[in-house]
Motif scaffolding. Structure first.
Motif, PDB file in Angstrom:
ATOM      1  N   LYS A 171      17.826  20.048 -37.603  1.00 41.13           N
ATOM      2  CA  LYS A 171      18.070  21.248 -36.787  1.00 41.13           C
ATOM      3  C   LYS A 171      19.558  21.465 -36.531  1.00 41.13           C
ATOM      4  O   LYS A 171      19.951  22.460 -35.938  1.00 41.13           O
ATOM      5  CB  LYS A 171      17.294  21.151 -35.462  1.00 41.13           C
ATOM      6  CG  LYS A 171      15.797  20.977 -35.637  1.00 41.13           C
ATOM      7  CD  LYS A 171      15.143  22.084 -36.461  1.00 41.13           C
ATOM      8  CE  LYS A 171      13.831  21.612 -37.056  1.00 41.13           C
ATOM      9  NZ  LYS A 171      13.566  22.190 -38.389  1.00 41.13           N
ATOM     10  N   ILE A 172      20.375  20.496 -36.947  1.00 41.64           N
ATOM     11  CA  ILE A 172      21.832  20.660 -36.879  1.00 41.64           C
ATOM     12  C   ILE A 172      22.277  20.844 -38.319  1.00 41.64           C
ATOM     13  O   ILE A 172      22.063  19.953 -39.146  1.00 41.64           O
ATOM     14  CB  ILE A 172      22.502  19.417 -36.272  1.00 41.64           C
ATOM     15  CG1 ILE A 172      22.003  19.194 -34.847  1.00 41.64           C
ATOM     16  CG2 ILE A 172      24.023  19.555 -36.305  1.00 41.64           C
ATOM     17  CD1 ILE A 172      22.515  17.919 -34.203  1.00 41.64           C
ATOM     18  N   ASN A 173      22.855  22.011 -38.607  1.00 45.29           N
ATOM     19  CA  ASN A 173      23.075  22.373 -40.006  1.00 45.29           C
ATOM     20  C   ASN A 173      24.501  22.803 -40.325  1.00 45.29           C
ATOM     21  O   ASN A 173      25.244  23.215 -39.437  1.00 45.29           O
ATOM     22  CB  ASN A 173      22.118  23.496 -40.403  1.00 45.29           C
ATOM     23  CG  ASN A 173      20.711  22.971 -40.623  1.00 45.29           C
ATOM     24  OD1 ASN A 173      20.520  21.788 -40.897  1.00 45.29           O
ATOM     25  ND2 ASN A 173      19.730  23.833 -40.486  1.00 45.29           N
ATOM     26  N   PHE A 174      24.817  22.741 -41.616  1.00 48.31           N
ATOM     27  CA  PHE A 174      26.154  23.106 -42.072  1.00 48.31           C
ATOM     28  C   PHE A 174      26.315  24.620 -42.207  1.00 48.31           C
ATOM     29  O   PHE A 174      27.415  25.136 -42.273  1.00 48.31           O
ATOM     30  CB  PHE A 174      26.451  22.421 -43.415  1.00 48.31           C
ATOM     31  CG  PHE A 174      25.566  22.904 -44.536  1.00 48.31           C
ATOM     32  CD1 PHE A 174      25.991  23.938 -45.369  1.00 48.31           C
ATOM     33  CD2 PHE A 174      24.313  22.347 -44.755  1.00 48.31           C
ATOM     34  CE1 PHE A 174      25.170  24.397 -46.396  1.00 48.31           C
ATOM     35  CE2 PHE A 174      23.494  22.799 -45.781  1.00 48.31           C
ATOM     36  CZ  PHE A 174      23.925  23.834 -46.605  1.00 48.31           C
ATOM     37  N   ALA A 175      25.186  25.342 -42.271  1.00 50.72           N
ATOM     38  CA  ALA A 175      25.260  26.801 -42.416  1.00 50.72           C
ATOM     39  C   ALA A 175      23.996  27.432 -41.863  1.00 50.72           C
ATOM     40  O   ALA A 175      22.959  26.786 -41.770  1.00 50.72           O
ATOM     41  CB  ALA A 175      25.404  27.168 -43.897  1.00 50.72           C
ATOM     42  N   TYR A 194      25.949  24.478 -36.972  1.00 51.72           N
ATOM     43  CA  TYR A 194      25.035  25.510 -36.475  1.00 51.72           C
ATOM     44  C   TYR A 194      23.652  24.937 -36.179  1.00 51.72           C
ATOM     45  O   TYR A 194      23.195  24.020 -36.859  1.00 51.72           O
ATOM     46  CB  TYR A 194      24.886  26.623 -37.517  1.00 51.72           C
ATOM     47  CG  TYR A 194      26.216  27.137 -37.994  1.00 51.72           C
ATOM     48  CD1 TYR A 194      26.938  28.050 -37.231  1.00 51.72           C
ATOM     49  CD2 TYR A 194      26.765  26.680 -39.192  1.00 51.72           C
ATOM     50  CE1 TYR A 194      28.176  28.510 -37.652  1.00 51.72           C
ATOM     51  CE2 TYR A 194      28.007  27.128 -39.621  1.00 51.72           C
ATOM     52  CZ  TYR A 194      28.708  28.045 -38.844  1.00 51.72           C
ATOM     53  OH  TYR A 194      29.934  28.480 -39.261  1.00 51.72           O
ATOM     54  N   LEU A 195      23.022  25.528 -35.176  1.00 52.36           N
ATOM     55  CA  LEU A 195      21.615  25.174 -34.931  1.00 52.36           C
ATOM     56  C   LEU A 195      20.752  25.918 -35.950  1.00 52.36           C
ATOM     57  O   LEU A 195      21.016  27.088 -36.249  1.00 52.36           O
ATOM     58  CB  LEU A 195      21.197  25.580 -33.519  1.00 52.36           C
ATOM     59  CG  LEU A 195      21.709  24.700 -32.374  1.00 52.36           C
ATOM     60  CD1 LEU A 195      21.173  25.226 -31.044  1.00 52.36           C
ATOM     61  CD2 LEU A 195      21.276  23.246 -32.571  1.00 52.36           C
ATOM     62  N   ALA A 196      19.733  25.243 -36.469  1.00 51.09           N
ATOM     63  CA  ALA A 196      18.918  25.817 -37.546  1.00 51.09           C
ATOM     64  C   ALA A 196      18.261  27.128 -37.120  1.00 51.09           C
ATOM     65  O   ALA A 196      17.589  27.192 -36.100  1.00 51.09           O
ATOM     66  CB  ALA A 196      17.860  24.817 -37.974  1.00 51.09           C
TER      67      ALA A 196
END
Ligand code: AMO
Length: 445
Positions: A171-175, A194-196
């Motif tokens: 849920k913690i994302n690069f984009a 970003y948050l998913a």
């Protein structure tokens, strides 16, 4: 083994099994939901995990004597004899003649609202939400979330039995996966992440591993609007399947999922359905119309002038809901072939008319509950589409590994769990169908 008056007590029996224990002593655990004093006896209603059980206290039943500390919301273990009684409507039911009450805990204060009526009376939604940990103790409020459990359970069960693998994506994302500006930024040890917004990028990659995958998990949308249908955190029920012949395979799978869910609710959640007066739809086939034909209906049948020819506004969705019900006798309507400009970079364009896509939404009683479609699986085509939309393929190098190293024709969808629950139960506001809503004004409780 506990004995009362020399009789063995069967410990912690569920109400639904009372019929097997007539005239025997059993014990149940739960909250005191309500106490009603009558002349010479009292009704003590116990709230168990899913039901309320009528117990009766009278001195002649046993040597047990009423403890004056007993009050509503006390947690107790009640022991008593299962007997048949007749309710006000003349139906037979089982109740418990009390032989003993063990206090397990007492509340420090009385509840701030009355939860032991059939429904919460005259309490506005904001107060209900402020007090969620206790307002949900009301049986009707609680039933909403049992129904929601049934929906997610049906989704899981059906897909597991159709060869899908359950996944857990980060849920913690690069984009952000869905484009647009509604993405929450997070300071991740000095780096912006970003948050998913959805499990999109991961569920596609995992088609390369498991062929068919699904996930039921929270997603985050930085919606700045305060509407009755948007949450900032919601539960997305996603699936993605490989080796498809076309996006119709996705719609057929969703039809199967929804049929299964509705049957499960009718068979295993009938008490909650009754409590909520829920109108569970009959699904045979779900009709489908193309986006531009839907616009045509809106303009020519409903005499409405859309402000945006590339998407629907809420009124237009409502019109399509009415059309589906009246003309097609269906609570559901698939709208297919959305304009390419309005769909994310992973969506496959229709080779016959690239202005439109091989994608769809599902409307349920006039509200969008699902988006889905076929995805681009060819590496070069995906890179091209990203460039065309101004997305840097370099940034998505890990996502593109799936395409680069071989991806089958595939597609999938996402269903908003709270939105589906909301319209199934006839609510006007999605917050009513959300346990602990997160919106622009609310992060507690
Ligand atoms: P989309 O962004 O359309 O598609 O979302 C899919 C479904 O999620 C629900 N939904 C919401 N529910 C509550 N609050 C919100 N702010 C909100 N936003 C969306 C709706 C909607 O239909 N990756 C794609 C799905 C896919 O193609 O597989 C996606 O997320 O019910």
């Amino acid at each position: 083994m506990e004995k009362i008056d020399g009789i063995i007590v069967k410990d912690t029996v569920e109400f639904k099994d009372f019929k097997d224990f007539e005239n025997r002593l059993v014990s149940i655990k739960g909250y005191i939901h309500r106490i009603r004093e009558m002349t010479g006896f009292s009704f003590v209603i116990i709230r168990t995990a899913r039901e309320t059980v009528q117990c009766v206290y009278a001195p002649e039943f046993s040597d047990y004597r009423w403890d004056e500390r007993l009050c509503e919301e006390a947690c107790v273990k009640i022991t008593g004899k299962v007997v048949k009684s007749t309710d006000a409507k003349g139906n037979d039911r089982f109740e418990l003649q009390i032989h003993g009450i063990e206090i397990l805990s007492l509340p420090a204060e009385a509840l701030p609202i009355v939860v032991n009526k059939k429904q919460l009376d005259n309490i506005n939604l904001s107060t209900v939400l402020d007090l969620r940990p206790v307002s949900m103790r009301n049986p009707r409020e609680r039933a909403i979330f049992k129904i929601q459990e049934g929906i997610a359970r049906g989704f899981r069960d059906y897909l597991l039995s159709n060869g899908f693998t359950e996944i857990r994506s980060p849920k913690i994302n690069f984009a952000g996966a869905e484009g647009g500006t509604n993405v929450f930024k997070l300071d991740y040890f000095g780096k912006e992440v970003y948050l998913a917004q959805s499990p999109q990028l991961y569920k596609q990659a995992l088609v390369g591993v498991f062929q068919r995958v699904f996930e039921v998990a929270p997603v985050f949308r930085a919606e700045h609007h305060d509407t009755s249908r948007h949450l900032n955190e919601y539960t997305s029920m996603d699936f993605e399947m490989g080796f498809i012949n076309g996006f119709e395979d996705i719609m057929n799978m969703e039809t199967g999922v929804l049929k299964y869910i509705m049957t499960l609710l009718k068979t295993e959640y009938s008490a909650e359905i009754e409590l909520l007066h829920a109108d569970i739809p009959e699904i045979t086939e779900i009709p489908a119309i193309k986006f531009m034909d839907a616009k045509d209906i809106i303009i020519n049948k409903f005499r409405y002038t859309p402000s945006d020819m590339k998407d629907f506004d809420p009124q237009e969705e409502e019109m399509l809901g009415k059309y589906a019900k009246k003309e097609l006798n269906s609570d559901f309507l698939f709208v297919t072939h959305y304009p390419s400009k309005k769909r994310p970079f992973y969506t496959m364009d229709d080779p016959e008319d690239p202005e439109y896509t091989l994608s769809f939404d599902l409307l349920f009683r006039g509200l969008e509950i699902t988006s889905g479609g076929q995805r681009i699986h060819d590496y070069n085509a995906q890179v091209e589409k990203m460039k065309k939309l101004g997305t840097d393929p370099e940034q998505f190098a890990t996502y593109l590994m799936f395409h680069k190293y071989g991806a089958p024709p595939h597609g999938g969808l996402g269903i908003g769990l709270e939105r589906l629950t909301m319209h199934l139960l006839g609510f006007k506001n999605v917050r009513e169908a959300t346990m602990f809503p997160r919106d622009i004004n609310r992060v507690t409780p």
